[in-house]
Motif scaffolding. Structure first.
Motif, PDB file in Angstrom:
ATOM      1  N   ASP A 185       5.652  -9.498  -3.308  1.00  0.00           N
ATOM      2  CA  ASP A 185       5.905 -10.749  -2.608  1.00  0.00           C
ATOM      3  C   ASP A 185       6.083 -11.928  -3.554  1.00  0.00           C
ATOM      4  N   THR A 186       6.625 -11.704  -4.738  1.00  0.00           N
ATOM      5  CA  THR A 186       6.813 -12.809  -5.677  1.00  0.00           C
ATOM      6  C   THR A 186       7.910 -13.748  -5.247  1.00  0.00           C
ATOM      7  N   GLY A 187       8.865 -13.257  -4.462  1.00  0.00           N
ATOM      8  CA  GLY A 187       9.972 -14.098  -4.021  1.00  0.00           C
ATOM      9  C   GLY A 187      11.098 -14.166  -5.025  1.00  0.00           C
ATOM     10  N   ARG A 188      10.827 -13.832  -6.318  1.00  0.00           N
ATOM     11  CA  ARG A 188      11.869 -13.916  -7.340  1.00  0.00           C
ATOM     12  C   ARG A 188      12.682 -12.628  -7.443  1.00  0.00           C
ATOM     13  N   SER A 189      12.109 -11.511  -6.941  1.00  0.00           N
ATOM     14  CA  SER A 189      12.828 -10.237  -7.040  1.00  0.00           C
ATOM     15  C   SER A 189      13.067  -9.633  -5.663  1.00  0.00           C
ATOM     16  N   ARG A 190      13.248 -10.466  -4.707  1.00  0.00           N
ATOM     17  CA  ARG A 190      13.378  -9.980  -3.334  1.00  0.00           C
ATOM     18  C   ARG A 190      14.578  -9.063  -3.178  1.00  0.00           C
ATOM     19  N   GLY A 191      15.704  -9.396  -3.821  1.00  0.00           N
ATOM     20  CA  GLY A 191      16.889  -8.553  -3.701  1.00  0.00           C
ATOM     21  C   GLY A 191      16.647  -7.165  -4.247  1.00  0.00           C
ATOM     22  N   GLU A 192      15.950  -7.096  -5.367  1.00  0.00           N
ATOM     23  CA  GLU A 192      15.663  -5.785  -5.947  1.00  0.00           C
ATOM     24  C   GLU A 192      14.732  -4.975  -5.049  1.00  0.00           C
ATOM     25  N   VAL A 193      13.745  -5.649  -4.452  1.00  0.00           N
ATOM     26  CA  VAL A 193      12.820  -4.946  -3.566  1.00  0.00           C
ATOM     27  C   VAL A 193      13.564  -4.428  -2.335  1.00  0.00           C
ATOM     28  N   GLU A 194      14.452  -5.255  -1.775  1.00  0.00           N
ATOM     29  CA  GLU A 194      15.217  -4.811  -0.607  1.00  0.00           C
ATOM     30  C   GLU A 194      16.116  -3.626  -0.960  1.00  0.00           C
ATOM     31  N   ALA A 195      16.690  -3.653  -2.156  1.00  0.00           N
ATOM     32  CA  ALA A 195      17.525  -2.529  -2.576  1.00  0.00           C
ATOM     33  C   ALA A 195      16.681  -1.265  -2.727  1.00  0.00           C
ATOM     34  N   PHE A 196      15.471  -1.426  -3.256  1.00  0.00           N
ATOM     35  CA  PHE A 196      14.565  -0.287  -3.386  1.00  0.00           C
ATOM     36  C   PHE A 196      14.233   0.296  -2.013  1.00  0.00           C
ATOM     37  N   VAL A 197      13.964  -0.577  -1.031  1.00  0.00           N
ATOM     38  CA  VAL A 197      13.659  -0.103   0.324  1.00  0.00           C
ATOM     39  C   VAL A 197      14.849   0.637   0.913  1.00  0.00           C
ATOM     40  N   ARG A 198      16.065   0.114   0.709  1.00  0.00           N
ATOM     41  CA  ARG A 198      17.251   0.774   1.241  1.00  0.00           C
ATOM     42  C   ARG A 198      17.448   2.147   0.582  1.00  0.00           C
ATOM     43  N   GLU A 199      17.135   2.209  -0.701  1.00  0.00           N
ATOM     44  CA  GLU A 199      17.332   3.463  -1.420  1.00  0.00           C
ATOM     45  C   GLU A 199      16.463   4.575  -0.866  1.00  0.00           C
ATOM     46  N   TRP A 200      15.222   4.253  -0.524  1.00  0.00           N
ATOM     47  CA  TRP A 200      14.283   5.287  -0.108  1.00  0.00           C
ATOM     48  C   TRP A 200      14.149   5.419   1.410  1.00  0.00           C
ATOM     49  N   ALA A 211       6.403  -2.223   1.127  1.00  0.00           N
ATOM     50  CA  ALA A 211       7.301  -3.325   0.794  1.00  0.00           C
ATOM     51  C   ALA A 211       8.050  -3.798   2.033  1.00  0.00           C
ATOM     52  N   LEU A 212       8.406  -2.847   2.906  1.00  0.00           N
ATOM     53  CA  LEU A 212       9.114  -3.203   4.134  1.00  0.00           C
ATOM     54  C   LEU A 212       8.275  -4.129   5.002  1.00  0.00           C
ATOM     55  N   ARG A 213       6.971  -3.848   5.090  1.00  0.00           N
ATOM     56  CA  ARG A 213       6.105  -4.722   5.888  1.00  0.00           C
ATOM     57  C   ARG A 213       6.025  -6.118   5.287  1.00  0.00           C
ATOM     58  N   VAL A 214       5.935  -6.196   3.961  1.00  0.00           N
ATOM     59  CA  VAL A 214       5.850  -7.501   3.307  1.00  0.00           C
ATOM     60  C   VAL A 214       7.125  -8.303   3.500  1.00  0.00           C
ATOM     61  N   LEU A 215       8.280  -7.634   3.294  1.00  0.00           N
ATOM     62  CA  LEU A 215       9.556  -8.335   3.358  1.00  0.00           C
ATOM     63  C   LEU A 215       9.889  -8.811   4.759  1.00  0.00           C
ATOM     64  N   ARG A 216       9.540  -8.010   5.761  1.00  0.00           N
ATOM     65  CA  ARG A 216       9.936  -8.336   7.130  1.00  0.00           C
ATOM     66  C   ARG A 216       8.814  -8.843   8.002  1.00  0.00           C
ATOM     67  N   GLY A 217       7.605  -8.896   7.470  1.00  0.00           N
ATOM     68  CA  GLY A 217       6.506  -9.439   8.252  1.00  0.00           C
ATOM     69  C   GLY A 217       6.204  -8.643   9.490  1.00  0.00           C
ATOM     70  N   SER A 218       6.361  -7.332   9.412  1.00  0.00           N
ATOM     71  CA  SER A 218       6.096  -6.473  10.569  1.00  0.00           C
ATOM     72  C   SER A 218       4.656  -6.571  10.980  1.00  0.00           C
ATOM     73  N   GLN A 219       4.408  -6.580  12.282  1.00  0.00           N
ATOM     74  CA  GLN A 219       3.056  -6.597  12.798  1.00  0.00           C
ATOM     75  C   GLN A 219       2.809  -5.291  13.539  1.00  0.00           C
ATOM     76  N   GLY A 220       2.577  -4.243  12.773  1.00  0.00           N
ATOM     77  CA  GLY A 220       2.248  -2.964  13.355  1.00  0.00           C
ATOM     78  C   GLY A 220       3.383  -1.978  13.362  1.00  0.00           C
ATOM     79  N   HIS A 221       4.624  -2.410  13.049  1.00  0.00           N
ATOM     80  CA  HIS A 221       5.761  -1.490  13.088  1.00  0.00           C
ATOM     81  C   HIS A 221       6.612  -1.730  11.860  1.00  0.00           C
ATOM     82  N   PRO A 222       6.483  -0.889  10.826  1.00  0.00           N
ATOM     83  CA  PRO A 222       7.167  -1.140   9.552  1.00  0.00           C
ATOM     84  C   PRO A 222       8.671  -1.076   9.639  1.00  0.00           C
TER      85      PRO A 222
END
Length: 568
Positions: free
Chosen positions: A460-475, A548-559
């Motif tokens: 959740d640093t905010g500086r590497s959000r694009g890389e984290v989102e790409a990682f989530v899409r990859e997996w 990471a998906l929960r952090v990026l999207r703020g999911s509340q119980g559903h990742p």
């Protein structure tokens, strides 16, 4: 603090000192009025005191004789006399043809209307000056009433020797009133405060005395039979009592109590009450209650002014520290307000959900901090309460205390350690990140400390959000797309399976499904993703991706909620 700010603060401090000086001057004048002077002398003293308490001048003074106001010697002014005559015993503005500001203060004491004091100024006085003039009028009326009683009783003593018993009773009442003034007038100078006023009034009336704030909370008590716990009415009933009491200019009886509003200006600061279930309170007790209310109003106004100054200094220091300020200035300012800024501190940021007003949340926080005995400084910023706490704060204890007072739900973020003033901006930023992560988590109500975030500090640093989102899409991309097309729940199933450490029973129980259903879903996940869930590296990457998906999207119980899916 800039020179301009310092100058403004110095001027404000000077104005407050001047206001306190005026209040002391008013108290001296009031005491002087009760030294045995006649009505003419009291009114003359009031006239000479107007210019010392305000920028106004005396236009005219009237004594009421047989219900008719008679102006004291001075230039004739028929228009003014007519206007005063139409006031019918009330205070109010006097509008004449010259356009100057005038106000007539009705001098009404315990025995009714005794006169008027008309003041004039080019412009309306300030609220503080008007309050002083009103208080002067009240004291003048009471003193004139007191003098009138002295004069009347002396005349009766000469004319009606047979009424000696009644005269003795009257003298006793006057002596009691003098005792009231002497006893209560010493309280402000003694520094005894609210408990001292309650104690003095109890001695004067022999009745239990309660000092309450405007909400019904007990601030001081003197006398026997103190209720424990102290009863507090509902907010609706309390406001109704205050409304009835404010409708009349004297104390009123409410069931087993005689109450008087402490209302130095237009705001009710508290209530002074005589507890009188036997209904024995008479004029003497009511007089003592009224004068005690005047003294208490001065005390609470003084406390309010000091509290406002202290609160402003605290907030200014906190705001400067979390933005960034020089070390020596920070230490000096903290020392000046009695807080040791040296040593380990943590920044705490809290936000409460629901309809509670910011003032209510801030007040509840102050009370909770006092209860927990934290050494802290507080402020408000962007709708949140900010605390600088010495030592390691127990966030859970603070959350429990606030939940008891406010109800509902709230979130608290705690920043990292601060060893010097320069660390506070970083700790404040960390507290905001911890608070944000807590608010976007599965359980948004609770406490999150930055140093306990673990992997979330990286995600959740905010500086590497694009890389984290790409990682989530990859997996997880294939599963996300599959769930979007089929309205299925495979991402959540995978997340829960990994959270349970691969335990089938715990995972099935958490998802409320049968083991065979879970086995089927995991088989589909392997087919869709092509990943072997028994491979350690695959499991680690998939677990990190679901978190990471929960952090990026703020999911509340559903990742799986919120992340963009690719169109099939």
């Amino acid at each position: 603090m800039t020179p301009a700010e310092a100058s403004a603060a110095q001027k404000q401090h000077g104005r407050r000192r001047e206001h306190l000086s005026d209040l002391h001057r008013l108290l001296v004048i009031a005491m002087t009025m009760f030294d045995g002077r006649g009505a003419e002398d009291i009114l003359r003293l009031a006239e000479t005191s107007v210019s010392t308490l305000s920028g106004c001048a005396v236009e005219a003074a009237y004594l009421v004789v047989d219900g008719v106001p008679n102006r004291r010697p001075g230039p004739p002014h028929a228009e003014l006399d007519a206007r005063v005559g139409r006031l019918d015993g009330r205070s109010g503005p006097i509008v004449l043809s010259d356009g100057a500001w005038r106000w007539s203060f009705a001098l009404r004491g315990l025995d009714g209307l005794t006169g008027y004091l008309v003041v004039r100024a080019p412009q309306p006085p300030s609220a503080d000056e008007f309050f002083l003039l009103e208080a002067l009028g009240q004291q003048t009326a009471e003193a004139m009433a007191n003098a009138s009683l002295h004069r009347r009783e002396r005349a009766q003593a000469l004319e009606l020797r047979a009424l000696n018993a009644e005269l003795s009773a009257t003298v006793a009442r006057l002596e009691q009133q003098t005792r009231v003034h002497e006893t209560l007038s010493r309280i402000p100078a003694s520094g005894a405060g609210e408990p001292g006023i309650a104690h003095a009034l109890h001695q004067l009336t022999a009745l239990p005395v309660a000092v309450e704030d405007r909400f019904g909370n007990l601030r001081a008590w003197c006398g026997p039979d103190r209720p424990d716990p102290y009863p507090k009415p509902s907010a609706h009933l309390r406001e109704e009592v205050l409304r009835r009491a404010a409708a009349v200019p004297h104390p009123v009886r409410e069931k087993d109590r005689v109450i008087s509003l402490v209302k130095p200006r237009h705001e009710v600061l508290g209530v002074l009450a005589l507890v009188d279930p036997a209904r024995i309170a008479g004029k003497d007790e009511v007089f003592a209650l009224e004068y005690g209310t005047t003294v208490l109003a001065l005390e609470l106004s003084h406390q309010r002014n000091l509290a406002e100054v202290e609160l402003r200094l605290h907030r200014d220091l906190v705001d400067d520290l979390i933005i960034g300020t020089d070390q020596e200035s920070a230490y000096a300012r903290a020392d000046a307000i009695g807080h040791d800024l040296r040593g380990t501190h943590h920044v705490v940021v809290l936000r409460w959900h629901g309809q509670q007003a910011e003032d209510l949340v801030a007040e509840a926080t102050d009370r909770a901090v006092d209860l927990l005995r934290w050494r802290s400084l507080g402020s408000r910023r962007s709708g949140a309460v900010v605390l600088l706490v010495r030592g390691r704060p127990d966030g859970q204890a603070l959350h429990r205390a606030l939940a008891e007072r406010l109800g509902g739900a709230g979130a608290i973020g705690i920043g990292g350690r601060c060893e010097r003033p320069g660390d506070f901006p970083r700790s404040y930023s960390e507290a905001l990140r911890a608070l944000d992560i807590r608010c976007r988590s599965r359980v948004p109500s609770g406490v999150t400390a930055f140093d306990q975030l673990g992997i979330y500090r990286i995600l959740d640093t905010g500086r590497s959000r694009g890389e984290v989102e790409a990682f989530v899409r990859e997996w997880l991309g294939r599963l996300l797309d599959y769930d979007a097309r089929r309205n299925s729940d495979l991402v959540r199933t995978l997340s829960q399976y990994l959270e349970c450490g691969g335990n089938y029973d715990e995972t099935a129980s958490a998802l409320a499904i049968h083991r065979s259903t879970l086995r089927y879903r995991l088989g589909r996940i392997r087919e869709i993703t092509g990943f072997d869930l028994n491979d350690v590296d695959n499991r680690l990457n998939l677990h990190v991706a679901t978190r990471a998906l929960r952090v990026l999207r703020g999911s509340q119980g559903h990742p799986a909620q919120g992340i963009t899916t690719r169109k099939p």
